[in-house]
Motif scaffolding. Structure first.
Motif, PDB file in Angstrom:
ATOM      1  N   LEU A 149       0.900  -1.105   0.062  1.00 34.01           N
ATOM      2  CA  LEU A 149      -0.012   0.120   0.037  1.00 34.01           C
ATOM      3  C   LEU A 149       0.935   1.289  -0.107  1.00 34.01           C
ATOM      4  N   SER A 150       0.179   2.302  -0.625  1.00 30.80           N
ATOM      5  CA  SER A 150       0.919   3.466  -0.532  1.00 30.80           C
ATOM      6  C   SER A 150       0.581   4.458   0.775  1.00 30.80           C
ATOM      7  N   LEU A 151       1.193   5.451   1.036  1.00 26.55           N
ATOM      8  CA  LEU A 151       0.687   6.367   2.133  1.00 26.55           C
ATOM      9  C   LEU A 151      -0.695   6.702   1.846  1.00 26.55           C
ATOM     10  N   ASP A 152      -0.872   7.296   0.791  1.00 27.98           N
ATOM     11  CA  ASP A 152      -2.456   7.542   0.519  1.00 27.98           C
ATOM     12  C   ASP A 152      -3.378   6.714   0.797  1.00 27.98           C
ATOM     13  N   ILE A 157      -7.915   4.287   4.134  1.00 27.79           N
ATOM     14  CA  ILE A 157      -8.396   3.205   5.167  1.00 27.79           C
ATOM     15  C   ILE A 157      -8.592   3.883   6.633  1.00 27.79           C
ATOM     16  N   ARG A 158      -7.257   4.706   7.116  1.00 29.25           N
ATOM     17  CA  ARG A 158      -7.677   5.394   8.307  1.00 29.25           C
ATOM     18  C   ARG A 158      -9.017   6.085   8.415  1.00 29.25           C
ATOM     19  N   ALA A 159      -9.253   6.800   7.320  1.00 30.99           N
ATOM     20  CA  ALA A 159     -10.624   7.899   7.407  1.00 30.99           C
ATOM     21  C   ALA A 159     -11.801   6.931   7.292  1.00 30.99           C
ATOM     22  N   LYS A 160     -11.636   5.937   6.917  1.00 33.93           N
ATOM     23  CA  LYS A 160     -13.057   5.345   6.486  1.00 33.93           C
ATOM     24  C   LYS A 160     -12.999   3.869   7.583  1.00 33.93           C
ATOM     25  N   GLY A 243       7.095  11.238   9.805  1.00 33.84           N
ATOM     26  CA  GLY A 243       5.923  12.215   9.960  1.00 33.84           C
ATOM     27  C   GLY A 243       4.990  11.870   8.735  1.00 33.84           C
ATOM     28  N   LYS A 244       5.295  11.456   7.762  1.00 34.36           N
ATOM     29  CA  LYS A 244       4.481  11.223   6.835  1.00 34.36           C
ATOM     30  C   LYS A 244       3.583   9.935   6.953  1.00 34.36           C
ATOM     31  N   MET A 245       4.169   8.813   7.718  1.00 35.17           N
ATOM     32  CA  MET A 245       3.618   7.707   8.212  1.00 35.17           C
ATOM     33  C   MET A 245       2.501   8.076   9.400  1.00 35.17           C
ATOM     34  N   ILE A 246       3.030   9.003  10.258  1.00 37.47           N
ATOM     35  CA  ILE A 246       1.960   9.285  11.352  1.00 37.47           C
ATOM     36  C   ILE A 246       0.734  10.163  10.563  1.00 37.47           C
ATOM     37  N   PHE A 307       6.450   0.446  -1.297  1.00 37.51           N
ATOM     38  CA  PHE A 307       5.524   0.969  -2.047  1.00 37.51           C
ATOM     39  C   PHE A 307       4.815   2.427  -1.662  1.00 37.51           C
ATOM     40  N   TYR A 308       5.463   2.858  -0.390  1.00 42.05           N
ATOM     41  CA  TYR A 308       4.645   3.891   0.402  1.00 42.05           C
ATOM     42  C   TYR A 308       4.576   5.161  -0.444  1.00 42.05           C
TER      43      TYR A 308
END
Length: 410
Positions: A149-152, A157-160, A243-246, A307-308
Motif C-alpha cells: 500500500l501507498s501512504l495515500d 483506510i484510516r479515514a473510513k 512524519g508522513k507515516m503518522i 510501495f509507500y
C-alpha cells in the motif's frame, strides 16, 4: 500537519528470543512481538518456550512494554487440536495481543483468549477499508496493512474505519517479493512451506534463463556474469519519513526481524526511538543524521521506501545475494565504575582502536581504547578471546547492556 501528527505512535520491535526481547525493551520499544514454539511465521528464530514466554512477558510488563504473540501461520488439520491449549496459555500468561492471519485461528482466539487483543496479520492482505472494517466487525483491535500500500491508500483506510481500530504498518526490514509474504516458491523448490514459517528464501537465489530446446544452456538476463536477482527485494527503511507515516494514520510502526540478531534488534529499536521522538518534538525538522547513520551500521541490503510513495521501479531489487556489513560488535558493557568500563568481549580488537558506543535510547558516541586491561588489572595490547573481560578507561558513564562496535576494515 494534521491532527494525527500530534498522536504518539507505538514502536513495535521484533523479539526472536528472550535476549532480543530484553534488547528491544531496553533500547526503546513500546511493544514487542514474538512467537511460541508453534504457530509463528519464523521457525529460524529461537522463539519462546513456556518458561521464556512467562519471563519475557513479565520483563516487558515491568518496563511498561506490551507483548504481542504471533499465531499467524496457516495451520493444517493436524495442528488445530493443539491450538486451543496454546491460546489458553497465552491468556494465562497475560500477553497483550495475539496476531493471526487464518480466519479459523481468529475464531479460536476469541473463544480461548477473549481478553487478549486480536491483531490481523499482514498475511491477510488488507488493502482496502472494507476488509479492515470486516475484520473489525469480527473483533479485531488492530489490522496490519499489506506492504504493497501507498501512504495515500493507508490514509483512506484510516479515514473510513473506526478510530478504535489500530493500523499497524512495517517501517523497516526485509521485504518479500510475494504479495504480503504469501509465497509458494519455497514450497515448490525445497518443500519448505513459507506460509507455515519455514521459508528457504528462494527469492534471494541467483537465476538464469534457459530456452526449452537448448537444455542445459543458460542465458544471463542481466549485465552481470552471476545471473539475476530479479526476485531479491531491497530492504525497507522509512526512518526519514516518520512524519508522513503518522500523518497517514499509522498507529504502530513495525520493524521486521525476529530471525535477526540481538545487535540488529538493539540498533533498530534505538534508531527508530530517536526518529519518532525527534518527529514528535519538531514535526518540521528532518530526522537526525545519527538515526540514519545507525541504520547503516546493521547488516542490510540497500534500502528503499517500498510501495509507500508509489509502485517501486526496477531499483527495488538488489543484484546480489549478500548483505552490507560494515560494523561488528566488539563487546557488551557489564559495568561502569569510577571512570572504568568493563565489557564482555564478542570480537577481537586492539589497543588504540576506535570504538563506537551505543547506549539505550541515546545518540552513540566514540570511545578510543588508548588503554586496555584484563580482569586482573594487567595492561594488554589486544583482546583476543571471546567472553573475556576487558576494561577500558572511560570518563563518561555508560549504561549496562550498552554495545561497543567497531567499523570493518576495508
Amino acid at each position: 500537519m494534521t491532527e494525527n501528527l500530534l498522536k504518539k505512535p507505538e514502536l513495535l520491535c521484533p523479539s526472536g528470543d528472550i535476549e532480543r526481547l530484553k534488547a528491544a525493551v531496553d533500547f526503546g520499544a513500546d511493544a514487542v512481538y514474538l512467537a511460541g514454539e508453534e504457530f509463528g511465521m519464523r521457525t529460524a528464530a529461537t522463539n519462546f518456550g513456556e518458561d521464556d514466554l512467562r519471563k519475557g512477558t513479565a520483563y516487558a510488563h515491568e518496563k511498561g512494554v506490551k507483548v504481542f504473540v504471533t499465531c499467524n501461520t496457516l495451520p493444517h488439520n493436524d495442528e488445530i487440536p493443539r491450538l486451543p491449549a496454546f491460546l489458553e496459555l497465552l491468556a494465562d500468561i497475560g500477553v497483550d495481543g495475539i496476531i493471526a492471519s487464518d480466519i479459523g485461528t481468529m475464531g479460536l482466539v476469541k473463544k480461548y483468549a477473549p481478553k487478549q487483543e486480536l491483531h490481523v496479520s499482514v498475511q491477510s492482505g488488507i488493502v482496502n477499508y472494507e476488509t479492515a472494517n470486516a475484520f473489525y466487525n469480527m473483533g479485531a483491535k488492530r489490522v496490519v496493512v499489506a506492504r504493497e500500500l501507498s501512504l495515500d491508500e493507508i490514509a483512506e483506510i484510516r479515514a473510513k474505519t473506526p478510530k478504535e481500530l489500530d493500523i499497524e504498518a512495517f517501517c523497516h526490514g526485509a521485504m518479500c517479493v510475494s504479495f504480503s509474504a504469501r509465497c509458494l516458491l519455497s514450497s515448490y523448490m525445497t518443500g519448505r512451506d513459507a506460509n507455515r514459517g519455514d521459508c528457504a528464501q528462494s527469492c534471494r537465489w541467483s537465476y538464469s534463463l534457459m530456452e526449452q530446446k537448448r537444455p542445459g544452456q543458460y542465458f544471463d538476463i542481466t549485465e552481470t556474469d552471476k545471473g539475476t536477482y530479479i526476485l531479491n527485494a531491497n530492504d525497507l527503511c522509512m526512518a526519514a519519513h516518520i512524519g508522513k507515516m503518522i500523518e497517514a494514520g499509522v498507529h504502530s510502526f513495525k520493524i521486521e526481524g525476529r530471525a535477526k540478531s540481538h545487535y540488529y534488534t538493539a540498533v533498530t529499536a534505538n534508531a527508530y526511538r530517536g526518529a519518532i521522538d525527534s518527529c514528535l518534538a519538531d514535526p518540521e525538522a528532518p530526522v537526525p543524521d545519527w538515526v540514519l547513520g545507525e541504520l547503516e551500521k546493521i547488516s542490510h541490503r540497500p534500502y528503499s521506501t517500498g510501495f509507500y510513495f508509489g509502485v517501486p521501479k526496477a531499483e527495488q531489487t538488489y543484484l546480489s545475494a549478500g548483505y552490507i556489513r560494515d560494523y561488528s560488535v566488539a563487546g557488551v558493557v557489564k559495568n561502569w565504575e569510577n571512570g572504568v568500563l568493563s565489557l564482555e568481549l564478542k570480537n577481537k580488537f586492539l589497543k588504540g582502536q576506535e570504538l563506537d558506543c551505543l547506549q539505550p535510547k541515546q545518540e552513540p558516541f566514540i570511545l578510543k581504547a588508548d588503554e586496555m586491561f584484563d580482569d586482573k588489572g594487567n595492561a594488554i595490547d589486544s583482546a583476543p578471546h571471546p567472553m573475556m573481560t576487558v576494561k577500558i578507561p572511560c570518563e563518561r558513564p555508560v549504561a549496562v547492556g550498552s554495545l561497543l562496535r567497531m567499523k570493518a576494515e576495508i
